[in-house]
Design an enzyme around this catalytic site. Structure first.
Site, PDB file in Angstrom:
ATOM      1  N   ASP A 390       0.855  -1.183   0.000  1.00 20.32           N
ATOM      2  CA  ASP A 390       0.000   0.000   0.000  1.00 20.32           C
ATOM      3  C   ASP A 390       0.894   1.237   0.000  1.00 20.32           C
ATOM      4  O   ASP A 390       2.101   1.145   0.259  1.00 20.32           O
ATOM      5  CB  ASP A 390      -0.891  -0.030   1.245  1.00 20.32           C
ATOM      6  CG  ASP A 390      -1.817   1.158   1.323  1.00 20.32           C
ATOM      7  OD1 ASP A 390      -2.344   1.577   0.285  1.00 20.32           O
ATOM      8  OD2 ASP A 390      -2.011   1.679   2.433  1.00 20.32           O
ATOM      9  N   THR A 392      -0.281   4.950   1.139  1.00 18.32           N
ATOM     10  CA  THR A 392      -0.526   5.874   2.239  1.00 18.32           C
ATOM     11  C   THR A 392      -0.441   5.160   3.577  1.00 18.32           C
ATOM     12  O   THR A 392      -1.151   4.193   3.823  1.00 18.32           O
ATOM     13  CB  THR A 392      -1.918   6.517   2.078  1.00 18.32           C
ATOM     14  OG1 THR A 392      -2.013   7.111   0.784  1.00 18.32           O
ATOM     15  CG2 THR A 392      -2.136   7.576   3.142  1.00 18.32           C
ATOM     16  N   GLU A 484      -3.685  20.128   0.522  1.00 21.47           N
ATOM     17  CA  GLU A 484      -4.240  21.466   0.756  1.00 21.47           C
ATOM     18  C   GLU A 484      -3.796  22.016   2.100  1.00 21.47           C
ATOM     19  O   GLU A 484      -3.475  23.204   2.224  1.00 21.47           O
ATOM     20  CB  GLU A 484      -5.763  21.409   0.684  1.00 21.47           C
ATOM     21  CG  GLU A 484      -6.302  21.157  -0.716  1.00 21.47           C
ATOM     22  CD  GLU A 484      -7.805  21.347  -0.801  1.00 21.47           C
ATOM     23  OE1 GLU A 484      -8.278  21.821  -1.837  1.00 21.47           O
ATOM     24  OE2 GLU A 484      -8.497  21.037   0.191  1.00 21.47           O
TER      25      GLU A 484
END
Length: 1103
Positions: A390, A392, A484
């Site tokens: 994986d 993340t 962000e």
């Protein structure tokens, strides 16, 4: 991100094939409205365990007796109970009972832990609205249609449709990190107390990204579905209705069913057992046939000293032959080493603690050590060929780092850097050389406004402090995208601070500590097709309207009409090569007339009755154009410590690494570059939805196949290109399920596998959890049948962890579901290096020697018994005493090989870590190949022949003792057995490279124990024995000088061929491991020589 309020009537035309109707709050429709049929749904119970109280014994016994050895010894035990055999049933029944019991206890304990974890989840309290009141009940008692009340930071107990939120805008924010590694935030608002509605939704299916529901008051999209395992964030509370419960939730449907994993070594053991079983049957058949050929003469059939009874004479010859066959089977059954399974179980169980005790695999920050959930697969860690990981939380820390930003009006790089530390480290590349100041500030305002970041007015989240300023408890940022947050945090360190969103107004604090307010008019959300997002804001002071847009460079540059495009493009390409995640920022001033046109386009698309998503995409495309480029940013998803070094070491070890992630392609690709999975010279091949829309899947696959095969043809010339493949979930589904009606489709799976074989690394993005398992299964089923390993940290990784040969869970931030369902758990990805290259290497070397050695010593043990039948009239007379038959595998030879299999180190641990290529020497189960197995078997037969015929010919017609007495058959058998025990023990000593005091104690101690036991067994008249056939036999043998000489000569003759073979092979065809061993020993000898010279010099100096 918002849905209209519930009272806005929207209808979506769908063709429903199969659906379910959910009555919110279990409120049935008024009588007479329509036919009402109550549907039955499962409760909310989650089951990850394998056994129940009632099926444990039969199911576990069935699984254990699937093993060839267990089943064989069960048959032998039954035969010993039924007929009269040369040996006692205890010799087979007791070891079998011990093996079955120990294995059942271990597997039962492991499953009890799963039951315990399930109960903790199923009995977790949840809040449900009943009769207008919020009540508590256990999670397992939830039913479809229940209205659930969820508070902030609570995990959703099942799949829910959101009805109402505490937020003014009717939204809620969730983190789905345990599902797909990302976060999402959507939904609608409704007064739950007065709801009287039904939801029609599709039947449960595992796709996390697709869901359609209808109500009588509104239409819902997949964004309104709250999945089990996700967590409510930045929202005080919500009300939602349960639509999928228990094993029908999307997360449960993505779980791969549990199955018994068997290692390659165990499969080899079973194959060898079949061969030895055939040898055993052949021996029994040959001896039975020769017995009746020998007894064809009446004098031999019934000698005067052994007359038959009347019952024996009347028994049919076929029955007598079958009985004799079974008796020979029991006599020779020791060639099948039941004690090997006992030793293997003990070796695996005890050996697993070396992983747990390894201080280098201790994470001091988490305070966690490696965990072994099952010890059955220790040696499989040394055979891994594919690693599926994986992204993340496994490769990365899911912690973004703001690296730099460059406004598009700058043409010169001053090279100076300004650093600020605000919870993370931000590096800002200063490219400013002066005016225009307005453009610079506009760029920072765009970063402050173009996002969906929320401000949390607390100083902790999940127990971790998130304060911005030193010594102050202040607000922090959260968002569906960590990128962000990194950008907003980064620009804050440069003087522009985003404060809050209040009453649809975004407030920022500029460099002059003045608060600026912008009215948020529209948000054009990000999607993977557009690869950009935009906001439309109005400056509250000047009244000016702006559209700020940020997105991937390929999405922004074609829409730019002015700005320093080439300078920014060059910087973006440079950062991309460095593995950074880049975004371009642009803006467009809007006049009131243009804004009215934008509002008209958006409202028309949002209120569309059909193809709403398509209409919105077209409206976004018309609005986001004629942009002015402001600049670009670079953000890094911080890799876990030594993740790149670990991947590089795995590549050197010959292991292929695939990244399977639910993340976006751009994000995942950047991580692959940063982790050195992809290199600068790697040629990326894309097998994605975007490309298959331009060409058919058939054409794309064949183009890629021709590309890699053409390059494979040039490999011989020395000009080779490194390929990397990127594939997304939608394309993978097409590859796995090609259109059968298309005659040109061909075998897509084989073509896909051929492409993958020629790629050094593969990235699979936008993967659903079940697709991850399908990828692993596809590779497992390929013609090479490679050994696979899957590693992940979230619930979305459970399926591939269960599917792979070896599953490893990371103790990350996404819960413990992956850890609970894995075979092994480690704190960090970097620990995988030592687990495979060191522990896996040692485990495989040790257990392969254990298996081959057990078969070898049992051939040496039982083949003389076979030869002896030719000299005793095939009378089933044992060559060895019963005590020797029983204790040979239990006491005399078991402990040295057990210790060897626990502590042997044929190469120093540091060398294994520094030189990963040594892992290739043991790949493909190389030490348990048929050629190696045949060599050990032939060696055992040779040693058995030397022992038996050596003793026979050396003492034929020869007196042994000083008083002129001849040795009897028990003395002869004891002589052969003594040579046997010393030979197999010395053989193990010659194979030992790592000597400690424990080795010396066990090896020489086992030989001393054999001698002492033989002296006591033959030197004392034991009252519990009916006959004392071994009395004084061993002492009489030791009193003979020729016996001592024979023992020495036979041991030397037995061991010499193996020693000569090893010397020749090491000289002519040495492996990499053997070269290192020779060099290591040479260095040690050099140090010893220097020390000796120094001691001699000091001694002479003192003299």
């Amino acid at each position: 991100i918002l849905e209209p309020r519930v009272n806005q009537l929207l209808c979506v035309c769908e063709n429903w094939v199969d659906s379910r109707t959910v009555y919110i709050g279990h409120k049935e429709p008024p009588p007479g409205t329509e036919a009402f049929i109550q549907q039955r749904f499962p409760d909310n119970r989650i089951v990850s365990s394998k056994y129940t109280f009632w099926n444990f014994i039969p199911k576990n016994m069935f699984e254990q007796f699937r093993r060839v050895a267990n089943f064989y010894f069960l048959i032998i035990f039954l035969v010993q109970l039924i007929i009269d055999t040369p040996t006692s049933p205890v010799t087979s029944g007791l070891p079998l009972f011990f093996v079955i019991t120990v294995t059942a206890i271990k597997q039962g304990y492991e499953d009890w832990l799963r039951h315990k974890a399930d109960n903790a989840v199923n009995k977790c309290p949840v809040h449900v609205v009943q009769h207008g009141k919020v009540t508590r009940k256990q999670s397992r008692k939830l039913r479809v249609g229940d209205v659930v009340f969820v508070k902030e930071d609570e995990t959703f107990p099942c799949d829910l449709i959101l009805l109402s939120s505490s937020r003014d805008d009717g939204t809620c924010y969730v983190t789905t990190a345990s599902l797909d590694g990302e976060s999402s935030h959507k939904v609608t608002e409704k007064e739950v107390d007065s709801i009287h509605a039904t939801i029609e939704c599709e039947q449960p299916q595992p796709d996390l990204y697709k869901s359609v529901q209808h109500t009588h008051t509104c239409s819902q999209r997949s964004e309104n579905l709250l999945l089990r395992g996700a967590t409510l964030k930045n929202t005080e509370y919500i009300y939602a209705v349960a639509i999928y419960t228990g094993m029908e939730t999307k997360m449960a449907l993505n779980y791969q069913s549990k199955c018994q994993k068997r290692s390659a070594v165990e499969k080899s053991m079973n194959a060898y057992l079949v061969v030895y079983l055939c040898i055993l049957i052949s021996k029994a058949v040959i001896n039975t046939a020769l017995k009746y050929a020998w007894q064809a003469d009446t004098n031999r059939d019934e000698p005067w000293y052994n007359q038959r009874t009347e019952t024996e004479r009347q028994r049919h010859v076929v029955i007598r032959a079958f009985t004799d066959f079974l008796a020979f089977m029991v006599l020779f059954n020791y060639i099948i080493p039941v004690s090997m399974y006992v030793t293997v179980e003990m070796q695996k169980f005890l050996g697993s603690y070396f992983i747990v005790w390894d201080d280098e695999m201790l994470d001091e920050e988490l305070g966690e050590r490696a965990v072994v959930n099952t010890s059955d697969l220790n040696e499989e860690l040394g055979q891994v060929e594919y690693v599926f990981t994986d992204k993340t939380g496994t490769l990365t820390e899911n912690n973004m780092e703001f690296i730099e930003c460059c406004p598009g009006f700058i043409t010169k790089n001053s090279g100076s850097r300004m650093k600020t530390f605000v919870s993370m480290t931000f590096n800002f590349l200063s490219l400013f050389i002066g005016p225009p100041q307005e453009r610079e500030e506009l760029f920072f305002r765009a970063l402050c406004l173009c996002h969906t970041v929320q401000v949390k007015e607390e100083d902790t989240v999940d127990g971790i402090k998130q304060g911005i300023h030193q010594g102050k408890s202040t607000s922090f940022y959260i968002s569906s995208s960590p990128d962000e947050v990194a950008l907003v945090e980064g620009v804050k360190g440069l003087g522009f601070t985003y404060l809050r969103l209040k009453d649809s107004h975004m407030e920022i604090l500029n460099r002059d500590d003045e608060i600026e307010s912008f009215e948020l008019l529209e948000v054009l959300t990000f999607d993977s097709v557009r690869r950009r997002m935009s906001v439309i804001v109005r400056d509250s002071r000047a009244g000016e309207l702006y559209l700020f847009c940020k997105g991937a460079d390929s999405s922004i540059f074609p829409r730019v009409v002015s700005g320093k495009v080439e300078q920014v493009r060059a910087r973006v390409e440079h950062n991309a090569v460095e593995g950074l995640r880049t975004l371009c920022v642009a803006y467009r001033p809007l006049s009131p007339e243009q804004y009215q046109e934008v509002c008209h386009q958006l409202s028309g698309a949002k209120l569309a009755l059909q193809d709403r998503d398509k209409r919105l995409a077209e409206a976004y495309d018309q609005i986001e154009k004629d942009l002015i480029l402001l600049g670009a940013t670079a953000v890094e998803d911080r890799l876990q410590e030594k993740a790149a070094d670990t991947i590089e070491s795995l590549h050197k070890a010959g292991i292929k690494v695939w990244v399977l992630t639910g993340d976006k392609m751009e994000t995942a690709a950047a991580t692959c570059y940063a982790s050195k999975l992809f290199h600068r010279n790697t040629q990326i091949l894309e097998l994605t939805t975007k490309r298959t829309e331009e060409q058919s899947l058939h054409d794309v696959l064949f183009d890629l196949s021709r590309t890699v095969l053409r390059q494979h043809g040039t490999f011989l010339s020395g000009d080779c290109t490194d390929f990397g493949l990127i594939i997304d979930g939608a394309t993978l589904s097409a590859v796995m399920r090609p259109d059968q009606e298309d005659s040109n489709s061909g075998n897509y799976k084989e073509i896909f596998l051929e492409i993958c074989r020629n790629c050094s690394a593969v990235l699979c993005c936008r993967m659903a959890p079940l697709q991850k398992a399908q990828i692993v299964k596809l590779i497992k089923a390929s013609k090479e049948h490679p050994i696979t390993l899957a590693i992940g940290d979230g619930a979305n990784d459970v399926s591939m962890i269960l599917e792979a040969h070896v599953g490893i869970g990371i103790m990350g931030k996404e819960g413990r579901q992956a850890v609970r369902n894995s075979d092994y758990a480690i704190p960090k990805f970097k620990h995988l290096k030592k687990m495979l290259l060191v522990h896996g290497h040692y485990y495989y070397i040790r257990i392969s020697e254990l298996v081959q050695y057990f078969f070898y010593k049992n051939v040496c043990f039982i083949f003389p018994q076979f030869l002896y039948q030719f000299f005793c009239g095939f009378s089933q007379q044992p060559l060895y005493d019963t005590a020797y038959l029983t204790l040979y595998n239990i006491s005399f030879t078991s402990l040295p090989i057990l210790l060897y299999s626990l502590i042997e180190q044929h190469i120093n641990m540091d060398i294994l870590k520094k030189d990963p290529s040594l892992y290739r020497d043991i790949a493909k189960n190389s030490l348990l190949q048929w050629s190696t197995f045949i060599y050990w078997t032939v060696l055992g037969v040779y040693d058995a022949i030397v022992m038996f015929f050596g003793a026979y010919f050396l003492f034929d017609n020869t007196t042994f003792t000083s008083n002129g007495q001849m040795f009897g058959n028990w003395t002869f058998g004891t002589l052969v057995f003594t040579v046997l025990v010393f030979t197999v023990t010395f053989k193990l000593a010659l194979d030992t490279h790592y000597w400690t005091w424990i080795n010396h104690f066990v090896i020489w101690g086992s030989l001393i124990f054999f001698v002492v036991f033989s002296l006591l067994w033959g030197g004392i008249i034991w009252p519990f024995l009916n006959y004392q056939r071994m009395y004084y036999v061993f002492m009489q043998m030791l009193s003979s000088g020729p016996a001592w000489l024979s023992i020495i000569l036979l041991i030397t003759a037995s061991l010499l061929p193996d020693v000569v073979k090893k010397v020749i092979w090491r000289a002519l065809w040495p492996t990499t491991t053997e070269r290192i061993q020779v060099g290591f020993y040479a260095i040690n000898m050099l140090h010893m020589h220097k020390n000796c010279v120094l001691l001699v010099f000091l001694g002479s100096y003192v003299t």
